[in-house]
Design a protein around this motif. Structure first.
Motif, PDB file in Angstrom:
ATOM      1  N   GLU A 165      35.639  39.081  36.450  1.00 29.01           N
ATOM      2  CA  GLU A 165      36.117  38.008  37.315  1.00 29.01           C
ATOM      3  C   GLU A 165      35.563  36.666  36.865  1.00 29.01           C
ATOM      4  OE1 GLU A 165      36.884  37.404  42.081  1.00 29.01           O
ATOM      5  OE2 GLU A 165      35.235  38.685  41.408  1.00 29.01           O
ATOM      6  N   LYS A 166      34.284  36.617  36.503  1.00 23.05           N
ATOM      7  CA  LYS A 166      33.686  35.376  36.011  1.00 23.05           C
ATOM      8  C   LYS A 166      34.306  34.951  34.680  1.00 23.05           C
ATOM      9  CE  LYS A 166      30.319  34.486  39.052  1.00 23.05           C
ATOM     10  NZ  LYS A 166      30.259  33.212  39.821  1.00 23.05           N
ATOM     11  N   SER A 167      34.813  35.949  33.923  1.00 23.14           N
ATOM     12  CA  SER A 167      35.410  35.649  32.616  1.00 23.14           C
ATOM     13  C   SER A 167      36.883  35.286  32.728  1.00 23.14           C
ATOM     14  CB  SER A 167      35.262  36.863  31.685  1.00 23.14           C
ATOM     15  OG  SER A 167      33.908  37.205  31.512  1.00 23.14           O
ATOM     16  N   ALA A 168      37.408  35.173  33.961  1.00 18.94           N
ATOM     17  CA  ALA A 168      38.829  34.871  34.212  1.00 18.94           C
ATOM     18  C   ALA A 168      39.728  35.965  33.664  1.00 18.94           C
ATOM     19  CB  ALA A 168      39.211  33.508  33.633  1.00 18.94           C
ATOM     20  N   LEU A 169      39.263  37.232  33.754  1.00 21.35           N
ATOM     21  CA  LEU A 169      40.026  38.381  33.266  1.00 21.35           C
ATOM     22  C   LEU A 169      40.320  39.374  34.380  1.00 21.35           C
ATOM     23  CD1 LEU A 169      38.098  39.048  29.910  1.00 21.35           C
ATOM     24  CD2 LEU A 169      40.215  37.748  30.232  1.00 21.35           C
ATOM     25  N   PHE A 170      40.179  38.947  35.643  1.00 19.78           N
ATOM     26  CA  PHE A 170      40.355  39.864  36.758  1.00 19.78           C
ATOM     27  C   PHE A 170      40.928  39.100  37.959  1.00 19.78           C
ATOM     28  CE2 PHE A 170      38.723  41.557  40.771  1.00 19.78           C
ATOM     29  CZ  PHE A 170      39.122  42.885  40.710  1.00 19.78           C
ATOM     30  N   TYR A 171      41.776  39.813  38.745  1.00 15.53           N
ATOM     31  CA  TYR A 171      42.277  39.223  39.987  1.00 15.53           C
ATOM     32  C   TYR A 171      42.544  40.350  40.984  1.00 15.53           C
ATOM     33  CZ  TYR A 171      45.022  36.561  43.356  1.00 15.53           C
ATOM     34  OH  TYR A 171      45.478  35.971  44.505  1.00 15.53           O
ATOM     35  N   LYS A 172      42.161  40.124  42.227  1.00  9.73           N
ATOM     36  CA  LYS A 172      42.407  41.077  43.300  1.00  9.73           C
ATOM     37  C   LYS A 172      43.436  40.458  44.246  1.00  9.73           C
ATOM     38  CE  LYS A 172      38.873  42.903  45.402  1.00  9.73           C
ATOM     39  NZ  LYS A 172      37.726  43.043  46.343  1.00  9.73           N
ATOM     40  N   ASP A 173      44.609  41.098  44.334  1.00  9.63           N
ATOM     41  CA  ASP A 173      45.684  40.593  45.191  1.00  9.63           C
ATOM     42  C   ASP A 173      45.643  41.371  46.508  1.00  9.63           C
ATOM     43  OD1 ASP A 173      47.870  39.469  46.302  1.00  9.63           O
ATOM     44  OD2 ASP A 173      49.278  40.049  44.719  1.00  9.63           O
ATOM     45  N   THR A 174      45.237  40.663  47.587  1.00 11.57           N
ATOM     46  CA  THR A 174      45.119  41.304  48.905  1.00 11.57           C
ATOM     47  C   THR A 174      46.292  40.987  49.822  1.00 11.57           C
ATOM     48  OG1 THR A 174      43.829  39.417  49.706  1.00 11.57           O
ATOM     49  CG2 THR A 174      42.609  41.274  48.759  1.00 11.57           C
ATOM     50  N   SER A 175      47.257  40.221  49.324  1.00 10.99           N
ATOM     51  CA  SER A 175      48.381  39.815  50.183  1.00 10.99           C
ATOM     52  C   SER A 175      49.631  40.645  49.925  1.00 10.99           C
ATOM     53  CB  SER A 175      48.697  38.330  49.960  1.00 10.99           C
ATOM     54  OG  SER A 175      49.089  38.104  48.613  1.00 10.99           O
ATOM     55  N   VAL A 176      49.454  41.813  49.349  1.00  8.97           N
ATOM     56  CA  VAL A 176      50.604  42.665  49.038  1.00  8.97           C
ATOM     57  C   VAL A 176      50.990  43.481  50.263  1.00  8.97           C
ATOM     58  CG1 VAL A 176      50.122  42.794  46.581  1.00  8.97           C
ATOM     59  CG2 VAL A 176      48.996  44.394  48.123  1.00  8.97           C
ATOM     60  N   LYS A 177      52.234  43.990  50.259  1.00  7.31           N
ATOM     61  CA  LYS A 177      52.762  44.736  51.393  1.00  7.31           C
ATOM     62  C   LYS A 177      53.363  46.059  50.913  1.00  7.31           C
ATOM     63  CE  LYS A 177      53.983  40.537  53.979  1.00  7.31           C
ATOM     64  NZ  LYS A 177      55.095  39.778  54.606  1.00  7.31           N
ATOM     65  N   ALA A 178      53.265  47.041  51.777  1.00 11.35           N
ATOM     66  CA  ALA A 178      53.878  48.338  51.485  1.00 11.35           C
ATOM     67  C   ALA A 178      55.393  48.175  51.406  1.00 11.35           C
ATOM     68  CB  ALA A 178      53.499  49.358  52.554  1.00 11.35           C
ATOM     69  N   GLY A 179      56.021  48.921  50.514  1.00 15.01           N
ATOM     70  CA  GLY A 179      57.471  48.876  50.366  1.00 15.01           C
ATOM     71  C   GLY A 179      57.958  47.795  49.433  1.00 15.01           C
ATOM     72  N   GLU A 180      57.050  46.961  48.899  1.00 13.14           N
ATOM     73  CA  GLU A 180      57.457  45.908  47.967  1.00 13.14           C
ATOM     74  C   GLU A 180      56.981  46.245  46.560  1.00 13.14           C
ATOM     75  OE1 GLU A 180      57.573  42.040  50.959  1.00 13.14           O
ATOM     76  OE2 GLU A 180      55.955  42.202  49.485  1.00 13.14           O
ATOM     77  N   ARG A 181      57.778  45.759  45.615  1.00 15.78           N
ATOM     78  CA  ARG A 181      57.441  45.952  44.195  1.00 15.78           C
ATOM     79  C   ARG A 181      57.303  44.576  43.559  1.00 15.78           C
ATOM     80  NH1 ARG A 181      56.209  50.838  42.115  1.00 15.78           N
ATOM     81  NH2 ARG A 181      57.409  50.438  40.232  1.00 15.78           N
ATOM     82  N   TYR A 182      56.263  44.433  42.706  1.00 13.00           N
ATOM     83  CA  TYR A 182      55.925  43.116  42.176  1.00 13.00           C
ATOM     84  C   TYR A 182      55.899  43.118  40.656  1.00 13.00           C
ATOM     85  CZ  TYR A 182      54.156  42.825  46.966  1.00 13.00           C
ATOM     86  OH  TYR A 182      54.034  42.864  48.319  1.00 13.00           O
ATOM     87  N   LEU A 183      56.297  41.963  40.115  1.00 10.14           N
ATOM     88  CA  LEU A 183      56.135  41.678  38.699  1.00 10.14           C
ATOM     89  C   LEU A 183      55.066  40.597  38.576  1.00 10.14           C
ATOM     90  CD1 LEU A 183      57.178  42.080  35.738  1.00 10.14           C
ATOM     91  CD2 LEU A 183      58.612  40.060  36.150  1.00 10.14           C
ATOM     92  N   TYR A 184      53.947  40.939  37.948  1.00 11.50           N
ATOM     93  CA  TYR A 184      52.869  39.977  37.732  1.00 11.50           C
ATOM     94  C   TYR A 184      52.989  39.417  36.319  1.00 11.50           C
ATOM     95  CZ  TYR A 184      50.618  41.682  41.989  1.00 11.50           C
ATOM     96  OH  TYR A 184      50.325  42.003  43.289  1.00 11.50           O
ATOM     97  N   ARG A 185      52.780  38.082  36.245  1.00 13.56           N
ATOM     98  CA  ARG A 185      52.846  37.408  34.940  1.00 13.56           C
ATOM     99  C   ARG A 185      51.582  36.595  34.740  1.00 13.56           C
ATOM    100  NH1 ARG A 185      59.158  36.121  35.453  1.00 13.56           N
ATOM    101  NH2 ARG A 185      58.473  34.445  36.841  1.00 13.56           N
ATOM    102  N   VAL A 186      50.895  36.865  33.615  1.00 12.43           N
ATOM    103  CA  VAL A 186      49.703  36.098  33.244  1.00 12.43           C
ATOM    104  C   VAL A 186      50.103  35.204  32.075  1.00 12.43           C
ATOM    105  CG1 VAL A 186      47.298  36.185  32.526  1.00 12.43           C
ATOM    106  CG2 VAL A 186      48.226  37.999  33.995  1.00 12.43           C
ATOM    107  N   HIS A 187      50.123  33.870  32.314  1.00 13.64           N
ATOM    108  CA  HIS A 187      50.580  32.914  31.307  1.00 13.64           C
ATOM    109  C   HIS A 187      49.386  32.287  30.588  1.00 13.64           C
ATOM    110  CE1 HIS A 187      54.711  32.942  32.852  1.00 13.64           C
ATOM    111  NE2 HIS A 187      54.189  32.912  34.076  1.00 13.64           N
ATOM    112  N   SER A 188      49.622  31.922  29.368  1.00 14.81           N
ATOM    113  CA  SER A 188      48.634  31.160  28.604  1.00 14.81           C
ATOM    114  C   SER A 188      48.802  29.666  28.906  1.00 14.81           C
ATOM    115  CB  SER A 188      48.816  31.410  27.107  1.00 14.81           C
ATOM    116  OG  SER A 188      48.147  30.432  26.351  1.00 14.81           O
ATOM    117  N   ALA A 189      47.659  28.977  29.123  1.00 13.40           N
ATOM    118  CA  ALA A 189      47.689  27.519  29.290  1.00 13.40           C
ATOM    119  C   ALA A 189      47.382  26.806  27.980  1.00 13.40           C
ATOM    120  CB  ALA A 189      46.693  27.103  30.370  1.00 13.40           C
ATOM    121  N   VAL A 190      47.291  27.564  26.891  1.00 17.54           N
ATOM    122  CA  VAL A 190      47.018  26.967  25.581  1.00 17.54           C
ATOM    123  C   VAL A 190      48.268  26.233  25.115  1.00 17.54           C
ATOM    124  CG1 VAL A 190      46.401  27.451  23.183  1.00 17.54           C
ATOM    125  CG2 VAL A 190      45.371  28.801  25.034  1.00 17.54           C
ATOM    126  N   PRO A 191      48.155  24.986  24.664  1.00 15.09           N
ATOM    127  CA  PRO A 191      49.328  24.263  24.153  1.00 15.09           C
ATOM    128  C   PRO A 191      50.000  25.028  23.018  1.00 15.09           C
ATOM    129  CG  PRO A 191      47.481  22.757  24.468  1.00 15.09           C
ATOM    130  CD  PRO A 191      46.930  24.137  24.652  1.00 15.09           C
TER     131      PRO A 191
END
Length: 699
Positions: A165-191
């Motif tokens: 988490e300190k290395s910006a390599l982890f995230y805990k999503d607590t706002s998810v709901k049962a019955g939903e399906r999610y697509l997570y996207r991790v983008h690069s901010a490097v130019p």
């Protein structure tokens, strides 16, 4: 940062083998052919979704540490239905980079892996230890420092969720709901002009949550103040990156044997799938219990395995030794000794025996008496391997060195039986024979000769253990056969007599010699051939071919034995001319060239005296007629009856044997006019003139 560096130097992870293994594992993860990208994994767990990611190259990792990551979630499905308009939520609205140096201090005090990660990201230099010197480590530190930083940073993130988490390599999503399906996207901010890094994606939902697997119970081998634990790591490679091991005395509480989880020993499948850990026991002769559990890259810990228990035992200090062994009158006398100072460790001694150095030892005598100092084997084998086993107070075992004793033996094995074989067209000989049954059989020797009754030469360098032997010979040899004999040898090198010789026929590549046609004699309705057969000893058949002056091809007429010298062709037409040739076939199926053809025309067949008048009888209202005749010419084989209907040509209707002089025609039609004649055929192939014609009308 000095404090963090001190933590890195002092932490127990200085165990170099663990560090180098970890580097190899994580470096393997980073090597691919996909270009620079972010790789993401997800774990639905306890009503939330945990995300972990990492760049796949050191350069991408370094730039992302500087420019950061962006994270968003897209809701794709709800209650089993795809959303017409997916809902996008930006989870990180500004780039996230690793925490500042000051933010690591408190975590590094209680989490050694956080110190590793901080040192990898921010340290001016990256060293495993200030007091450990190794050429290999020095080379890695100096020439591949970026790769080293990258690998250790990812390893630390695998070992500690807080470090991830300190290395910006982890995230805990607590706002998810049962019955939903999610697509997570991790983008690069490097130019883009700095480096193009592909976005990492993962698709998941709470319905994918599954319990973490229970590891199999480890195998354990207890020894002197030590236990070796093993389990299959490949089964859990998709779930666990490390394992915790706990130990407890019987009746006591389990405690971790190490502050640091144990990582897999290798990422190379060729080095095996077994994870192997050695633990030191606090003391011997006390029962200890062990169990393991897996640790995921998200910091989740799975259930414990079933327990394995055992007791470490004191190592037996001394070992027995056999000092001599002698054979006397079908018995063996062994002398042995053991250092009496260590008898306090021994419960008893046993004598073991094996019949050779390849088979396992079996118990021969139990509870040996050390004071006697000698042992008698009154039923020894021809060859004996002895060993004395010492059994400790706690079932420990110690063995003497094996000692071999041979009985005096002058009886040879029986002569090998059933020697046979064959040679293929390449010259490869396959020889086999019936196995001998002697217990002291050592093997076989094979001998060869070009002639059955001349000297045989040994062609095996060492005694054969099998009853099949392969030999390769030149095809260019004039002798038709090659001969083999086999000798059996026992363990005292007593040879048997020679086996019966086995004659192996060489492949035949030479066609047989052609026959020579010496005469052709035309006869009345036949032609007789005479010839001299070819001189080949392996000739098997002679094929007679014929061709008439009206035929384009030769026809096979007869297959004769190799020694035949004459043949008569009776199936000829006196109006044609025939030529004949002979082809010789040998035992290998090879054909000679055709013999020089001879030709002749058969003489016309002699016409015998005719039958004369025919008699007939016809009953009213019956559609049949019976013909009769008289004929006393000798040599008749059969009579042929000819018939014509109306003005049609007369043709054969049937035949009767020579002792019958009548024929009944039952196939008449009322009102039809029929003409009949009869002729005789003789045994020499000649025929008579036809009888007078009888003309009648069916009633």
């Amino acid at each position: 940062m000095n404090k963090l560096k001190g933590i890195l130097i002092g932490m127990r992870i200085v165990c170099l083998s663990l560090i180098i293994v970890s580097l190899a594992v994580l470096k393997a993860k980073s090597q691919n052919n996909e270009g620079d990208a972010i790789k993401v994994i997800a774990l639905p767990y306890d009503g939330q979704i945990l995300l972990r990611w990492a760049p796949n190259s050191p350069v991408a990792w370094q730039l992302l540490n500087k420019y950061g990551y962006r994270l968003e979630r897209v809701t794709m499905m709800r209650n089993g239905k795809a959303l017409k308009q997916p809902e996008t939520i930006v989870l990180w609205d500004s780039p996230h980079m690793p925490a500042a140096v000051a933010d690591w201090e408190e975590l590094a005090d209680r989490d050694n892996f956080a110190g590793v990660a901080a040192q990898a990201i921010y340290g001016e230099t990256f060293e495993l230890s200030d007091n450990y010197r190794s050429d290999m480590v020095s080379v890695i530190n100096k020439s591949r420092e970026l790769e080293q930083r990258y690998s250790f940073a990812l390893f630390a993130a695998d070992m500690s969720v807080e470090a991830a988490e300190k290395s910006a390599l982890f995230y805990k999503d607590t706002s998810v709901k049962a019955g939903e399906r999610y697509l997570y996207r991790v983008h690069s901010a490097v130019p883009e002009e700095k480096l193009s890094i592909n976005t990492g994606i993962v698709y998941t939902g709470l319905d994918e949550e599954i319990p973490l697997p229970t590891p199999q119970k480890p195998a354990a081998e207890f020894s002197d103040l030590m236990v070796s634990l093993e389990w299959d790591r490949d089964i859990y490679s998709d779930t666990y990156t490390a394992f915790e091991i706990q130990r407890a005395q019987v009746g006591g509480e389990f405690k971790d044997v190490s502050d640091i989880p144990f990582v897999s020993a290798s990422s190379d499948p060729s080095q095996g799938h077994i994870m192997h850990v050695i633990d030191s026991l606090p003391q011997n002769n006390v029962e200890y219990r062990y169990r393991i559990r897996g640790v995921t890259p998200f910091g989740q810990k799975g259930p414990y395995s079933n327990e394995i228990s055992g007791i470490g035992r004191d190592k037996l200090i001394a070992r027995p030794s056999i000092v001599s062994g002698n054979a006397f009158n079908d018995m063996v006398v062994l002398k042995w000794e053991f250092d009496e100072r260590y008898l306090y460790q021994i419960e008893k001694f046993q004598l073991l025996r094996a019949e050779n150095d390849k088979t396992s030892f079996t118990l021969l005598k139990d509870d040996l008496d050390l004071e006697k100092g000698s042992i008698i084997d009154d039923n020894p084998l021809p060859t004996n391997y002895y060993q004395i086993k010492g059994i400790g107070k706690y079932t420990q075992e110690v063995f003497s060195m094996p000692y071999m004793v041979l009985l005096i033996d002058s009886i040879p094995p029986v002569v090998p039986q059933g020697v046979s074989g064959k040679m293929d067209t390449t010259g490869l000989v396959t020889l086999n024979w019936t196995p001998n049954t002697e217990k002291d059989l050592y093997g076989y020797r094979v001998f060869r000769s070009n002639f059955e009754n001349q000297e045989y030469i040994q062609i095996t360098k060492a005694a054969l253990k099998d009853t099949v032997f392969y030999d390769t010979l030149s095809r260019n040899n004039l002798t038709p056969n090659i001969y083999y004999k086999v000798v059996a040898v026992d363990t005292h090198y007593n040879p048997s007599g020679y086996s019966e010789s086995a004659a192996i026929k060489r492949p035949d590549f030479t066609p047989p010699v052609s026959a020579v046609l010496t005469g052709i004699k035309p006869g009345e309705g036949n032609i007789t051939l005479t010839w001299i057969p070819g001189s080949s000893e392996d000739a098997k058949d002679q094929l007679i071919y014929r061709q008439s002056n009206t035929e384009a091809r030769w026809a096979l007429m007869q297959v004769l034995a190799a020694q035949d010298t004459t043949w008569q062709d009776s199936g000829v037409n006196t109006e044609l001319t025939y030529q004949y040739t002979i082809i010789t076939i040998d035992e290998s199926g090879l054909e000679s060239t055709p013999a020089q053809p001879l030709s002749a025309s058969p003489l016309p067949r002699k016409v015998q005296r005719g039958i004369g008048k025919l008699f007939y009888s016809q009953k009213e209202d019956e559609q049949s007629i019976t013909l009769g005749w008289e004929y006393d010419q000798p040599g008749v084989e059969r009579f042929i009856i000819y018939r014509a209907v109306g003005e049609a040509p007369i043709t054969p209707l049937g035949s009767v044997n020579s002792d019958q002089k009548k024929y009944t025609d039952n196939e008449l039609k009322k009102g039809e006019v029929y003409r009949y004649q009869v002729g005789a055929v003789f045994t020499d192939g000649s025929s008579s003139a036809l009888s007078e014609e009888v003309v009648l009308k069916a009633n």
